[in-house]
Design an enzyme around this catalytic site. Structure first.
Site, PDB file in Angstrom:
ATOM      1  N   SER A 129      17.087  -5.000   6.568  1.00 50.03           N
ATOM      2  CA  SER A 129      17.638  -4.175   5.414  1.00 50.03           C
ATOM      3  C   SER A 129      18.935  -3.206   6.095  1.00 50.03           C
ATOM      4  O   SER A 129      19.532  -2.640   5.242  1.00 50.03           O
ATOM      5  CB  SER A 129      16.620  -3.118   4.962  1.00 50.03           C
ATOM      6  OG  SER A 129      15.871  -2.464   5.952  1.00 50.03           O
ATOM      7  N   CYS A 175      12.401  -7.497   9.095  1.00 52.75           N
ATOM      8  CA  CYS A 175      12.127  -6.264   7.886  1.00 52.75           C
ATOM      9  C   CYS A 175      10.716  -6.511   7.558  1.00 52.75           C
ATOM     10  O   CYS A 175      10.412  -7.630   6.959  1.00 52.75           O
ATOM     11  CB  CYS A 175      13.319  -6.250   7.104  1.00 52.75           C
ATOM     12  SG  CYS A 175      12.863  -5.135   5.649  1.00 52.75           S
TER      13      CYS A 175
END
Length: 272
Positions: free
Chosen positions: A10, A73
């Site tokens: 992200s 992530c």
């Protein structure tokens, strides 16, 4: 076999995983994509996280024909790892199960804490992963939504950062038997020094980077897809946000002078 390994996150947090892959596999090339403009993923609905993650994956497949994908992530791993793994013909690795395995190796009391984004904590992905391995483990988890914005802004060690981390982590220190704390977001190792000061020396901090890199290495050898070229690898970094901030963090964290490219949201949204 000489194609790069794709690493997505992200934002900049996945650089902690990329660093460990580079350390363990110095001959491999990495193409890194951080969706900094839409970071953090933690508070977002999982349907949105799934869409954004797929956009990064398709961009790397189209432009670099990656041979392996690392979803660096935790929120994206919780939201879409199984779906992507089933859909792609290349190996796909997430960060949650490697982190859980590492924590259970280190813990003596089997009382383990987990901190992460709202999305990761609400998914109970670490709780499930830990119980899948050892059913009697005691897990205490806590969402820390303030931490990712601190890292993305480059504020890693200020007085404000220390105050924010101390106030939040005081909420998880109520289990006297807890001896291990999983940093359940790849941004958090960049705050490791401050977190360690707050929780103290009796608690072992676990980030999934090292274990994830071991898994990458095992798969490369098992599938015989190691990079054969002996030329120095050329790592490439993409961001939907500020290339200067990404470049600064890459320099500080990876000791590289990186090639950082900006990808517009329109460009990745067109890919689908």
């Amino acid at each position: 076999m000489n194609q790069p390994i794709g690493v997505i996150d992200s934002g900049v947090g996945g650089l902690t995983v990329a660093k460990e892959i580079m350390r363990q596999l110095p001959n491999e090339e990495i193409v890194y994509f951080g969706d900094n403009l839409r970071c953090p993923y933690g508070p977002r609905p999982f349907t949105e996280v799934q869409t954004y993650t797929w956009q990064m994956v398709r961009y790397l497949l189209r432009h670099h024909d990656i041979k392996m994908l690392v979803i660096a992530c935790n929120t994206a791993t919780a939201a879409v790892y199984e779906q992507i793994k089933e859909a792609l013909s290349i190996p796909v690795i997430g960060v949650i199960h490697p982190g859980a395995r590492s924590a259970l190796k280190e813990s003596h009391t089997r009382h383990i804490g987990v901190i992460g984004t709202v999305g990761t904590i609400n998914s109970k992905a670490y709780v499930h992963a830990l119980h899948d391995i050892y059913k009697n483990v005691v897990v205490t988890d806590l969402a820390c939504p303030e931490f990712v914005p601190l890292v993305e802004s480059g504020d890693l060690n200020s007085r404000h950062t220390r105050d924010v981390i101390r106030e939040r982590l005081n909420l998880i220190k109520h289990d006297p038997k807890m001896d291990t704390l999983i940093l359940g977001c790849t941004h958090y190792p960049l705050l490791r020094e401050v977190i360690k000061d707050v929780v103290g020396d009796k608690i072992q901090l676990i980030d999934s980077g090292e274990e994830t890199a071991r898994e990458v290495s095992t798969i490369l050898y098992h599938k015989n897809i190691k990079r054969k070229l002996e030329t120095k690898p050329h790592h490439i970094f993409y961001t939907t946000g500020s290339p200067s901030i990404m470049g600064m963090i890459v320099q500080n964290w990876l000791a590289l002078f990186p090639e950082v490219n900006t990808v517009s949201l329109e460009e990745i949204e067109m890919i689908g």
